[in-house]
Design a protein around this motif. Structure first.
Motif, PDB file in Angstrom:
ATOM      1  N   ILE B 164      77.532  25.033  66.642  1.00 53.44           N
ATOM      2  CA  ILE B 164      76.204  24.437  66.498  1.00 53.44           C
ATOM      3  C   ILE B 164      75.531  24.259  67.854  1.00 53.44           C
ATOM      4  N   GLY B 165      74.366  24.861  67.998  1.00 55.76           N
ATOM      5  CA  GLY B 165      73.585  24.668  69.218  1.00 55.76           C
ATOM      6  C   GLY B 165      72.647  23.481  69.048  1.00 55.76           C
ATOM      7  N   ALA B 166      72.937  22.401  69.783  1.00 56.12           N
ATOM      8  CA  ALA B 166      72.031  21.250  69.806  1.00 56.12           C
ATOM      9  C   ALA B 166      71.612  21.113  71.260  1.00 56.12           C
ATOM     10  N   ASP B 167      71.268  22.262  71.836  1.00 54.67           N
ATOM     11  CA  ASP B 167      71.047  22.312  73.283  1.00 54.67           C
ATOM     12  C   ASP B 167      69.571  22.320  73.669  1.00 54.67           C
ATOM     13  N   LEU B 299      74.655  28.098  64.269  1.00 52.78           N
ATOM     14  CA  LEU B 299      73.517  27.329  63.748  1.00 52.78           C
ATOM     15  C   LEU B 299      72.832  26.611  64.911  1.00 52.78           C
ATOM     16  N   ILE B 300      71.497  26.555  64.861  1.00 55.23           N
ATOM     17  CA  ILE B 300      70.793  25.711  65.834  1.00 55.23           C
ATOM     18  C   ILE B 300      70.129  24.556  65.093  1.00 55.23           C
ATOM     19  N   ILE B 301      70.160  23.376  65.720  1.00 56.88           N
ATOM     20  CA  ILE B 301      69.562  22.180  65.112  1.00 56.88           C
ATOM     21  C   ILE B 301      68.747  21.422  66.165  1.00 56.88           C
ATOM     22  N   GLY B 302      67.966  20.484  65.710  1.00 56.53           N
ATOM     23  CA  GLY B 302      67.174  19.657  66.630  1.00 56.53           C
ATOM     24  C   GLY B 302      66.132  20.481  67.368  1.00 56.53           C
TER      25      GLY B 302
END
Lengths: 441, 441
Positions: B164-167, B299-302
């Motif tokens: 998960i990319g929350a970057d 997955l990317i989030i934020g």
């Protein structure tokens, strides 16, 4: 010249635009180093099926002329004087692009043209090619760029006075620029893909020569462009969801017989089935960004700056016009690169975005509007007005394909024409109504 | 649980959304590894001036509640019950967000909240942090990801069942996803930037408590949010071109006295001049893309998926809602990650794009519309209708900030309300005209 011979340029990409740009820069006396990830296409093996045929028009010719290449390239190009429409019920119709001035566009194979341009670069001793060199790093603030030599696995860091990315729709240089503050960027994949088919030379006698053939079918369309060897390259543009529905041999043949019956025999059922069942349809990307330059030496041109869908036949022409404009601005600014890059972005972004929009719109026109009566009537009206007022009433297709009018002005011009016609119709309508009322009482 | 304890997750980023996501995944029993390029903010030195204060609202609270963090975090948050408008001529006005149900939003410092969330991750033994690890490579098809340990300069390649990319807005994982076919992507920098100022605790007695203060000035605006230590963080949003015109001490002071006279004394001339002349205004980026997942595990989030301008106070809330939704879908699909990722994109893209649009629109509302009479009248009408039909007529701000209604439905709902009001006005108007006509004859 002595001042210019000290200027150095790095160009990334030996595609059509990169190679032409190398000629322009070399002609200025700059020291040109061209880096390309792939092999030299003149020595590597040919790849088919991943390129749409090209249509050279006025802007492209204009740029080629500036580096003395127009004549040679036009010699083997096939002039297309109009569209040839294949109706779903077998009706055929030729629609000439420019019945007044008889301007044509010119069909060329991508590989053929690319080789021609690469050969042209050989004439300049100040151009050096570095094939099989992959861009691996780029420092926009320091002005350095690093390539990996794929043969020796050696990494080399380079710099130059001007570093030009002509590395296509998936440009790696643009990826670095995208990480700069204030870089506006949009990439759009349309929901339609394409497959390429082929009509062999022995069947070409059945194709009306010197036309761009179109089978417009509203939701999708097929087109065909002639090649130098008398064969035709056929391209089917269609929503992916329809491609994915056709998974069986019988379905594919039935689909072709339903929608493109006259083409089945020319292409051959075997090829149709083979291509449909064994090839994944290719994607179509449109890219808009701004600015086109970064810092004092980086610039992106061609598809790297403004990849567009292929429906106006302007992708290559716009890329060639980029080279022409860059060269003109360097002339004007006495080779001051910083000033030139800034002016280039100022002038080019809005025009390139305008042609991206037009290209998107033209897909609708080609697959749908060309079938309509209103489109045919407008075409007749436009041509009549163009004949009467050749400097005032230039139809949209003519201004885009047969002039160097700013793309943005082409759109504004068309809007003005639409307004004039609308007003004229309203006045005529009112006049008729009033006349009728007067005559009655 | 035994099945889940075998599942592994890599999360990139220990910001607000990354840390909350780690709690959600750990609570599921997954093995969680969190990688962060920077130092642990709990031990590194604090940085001020680069963050807008945060407003926690319903969606964020909803997610925090799911991992038992809401109560603890709300304890120190400052409730804001409405906007407090500072007119250019000194007029003051409180506009309550939700006079009917008395819902509030909650002001929180970014650093404070981030530390709280990092501390919360410590409660889970199945979360492991890797600070000072920079993402250097990602192979979406192989499902591997490489980090450079910035302390040892060692490169390590990792994989997991879910990555998960929350970057954040400038996500590096997204940069890799962007190079996939069919990845739609737009990044937009608006023409406005911002500077942060500060009202010290000793001056705060002059600020109406429990409000978000706004100085709306049409082309630009200033806002202030309270901090836990009684100070206020003040943010001026303004076109860059106006920032760049103010280059001298006197000009800056004159500008503030002209437009924000009541704030000059609270902030202090010295600070205003110091910040204006020594700080570069920060940029505001908005990102839209699709899909949010790649292959079977990325997955990317934020902000990585949907960075938005800060004017609806929904950036963090939407990011927290991402975690909540992901967790819900994993529940529903019995931890089937492939199915979950696909459904996540299906559900989330349109809603996240809707809040990005709303955030952009709300800038106009905050800096301009709040000043208008029509806005005030609509607010009164909306509140009256909400009072009468609490389940039917939820005003836009309430549905966005005080409900978990899909963001897209919030917009549709508002459009429906606009249509109802328009029709009602027309009918009322016609009724009045007809009544007048009847009464006259």
């Amino acid at each position: 010249m002595s001042e210019n011979s000290k200027k150095s340029v790095i160009i990334i990409g030996t595609g059509l635009v990169g190679s032409l740009c190398a000629c322009f820069m070399a002609k200025r006396g700059y020291q040109v180093n061209v880096y390309e990830r792939r092999q030299d296409i003149r020595t590597g093996k040919e790849v088919r099926g991943k390129s749409i045929n090209l249509a050279l028009s006025h802007r492209g010719r204009n740029a080629l002329r500036d580096v003395e290449l127009e004549e040679d390239i036009l010699k083997t190009a096939i002039p297309l004087k109009g569209r040839f429409l294949h109706g779903i019920n077998g009706g055929l119709k030729s629609v000439i692009y420019d019945p007044i001035l008889k301007n044509c566009i010119y069909s060329l194979g991508r590989n053929y043209l690319n080789k021609k341009l690469l050969e042209a670069t050989n004439k300049y001793s100040n151009i050096k090619h570095h094939f099989e060199h992959m861009l691996t790093k780029c420092d926009l603030s320091k002005g350095t760029i690093t390539f990996l030599n794929l043969k020796t696995c050696e990494e080399i860091q380079e710099t130059a006075d001007l570093i030009i990315g002509a590395d296509g729709a998936h440009s790696k240089l643009r990826l670095y620029m995208q990480q700069m503050p204030q870089f506006q960027y949009t990439q759009t994949y349309i929901e339609h893909g394409y497959l390429e088919l082929y009509i062999p030379p022995e069947k070409s006698c059945k194709m009306q020569p010197n036309h761009l053939h179109i089978w417009p079918r509203c939701e999708f369309m097929m087109i065909a462009l002639p090649n130098q060897d008398s064969s035709w390259t056929v391209t089917l543009f269609m929503p992916f969801k329809i491609f994915y529905q056709l998974t069986k041999k019988e379905e594919v043949i039935r689909f072709f017989q339903d929608y493109f019956s006259d083409a089945v025999e020319l292409i051959g059922k075997e090829q149709i089935v083979d291509v449909f069942l064994n090839t994944h349809p290719s994607q179509l990307i449109s890219v808009k960004c701004s600015p086109y330059h970064a810092g004092s030496k980086f610039l992106i041109i061609g598809d790297a700056a403004h990849a567009m869908v292929p429906f106006y036949g302007q992708g290559m022409n716009a890329g060639f016009e980029d080279c022409f404009l860059l060269n003109k601005l360097l002339d004007k600014n006495n080779d001051n690169i910083v000033v030139t890059l800034d002016e280039y972005t100022q002038l080019r972004v809005r025009n390139a975005q305008a042609i991206c929009d037009l290209a998107m719109y033209n897909y609708l026109e080609m697959r749908n509007l060309v079938n309509t009566t209103s489109f045919a009537l407008r075409k007749i009206l436009d041509n009549q007005l163009f004949k009467l007022f050749p400097n005032l009433w230039i139809p949209l297709y003519n201004s885009v394909s047969f002039s160097t009018m700013d793309y943005q002005r082409c759109i504004e011009n068309r809007k003005w024409q639409d307004n004039v016609l609308r007003t004229a119709f309203i006045i005529t309508g009112l006049f008729i109504i009033i006349s009728l009322l007067i005559s009655r009482y």
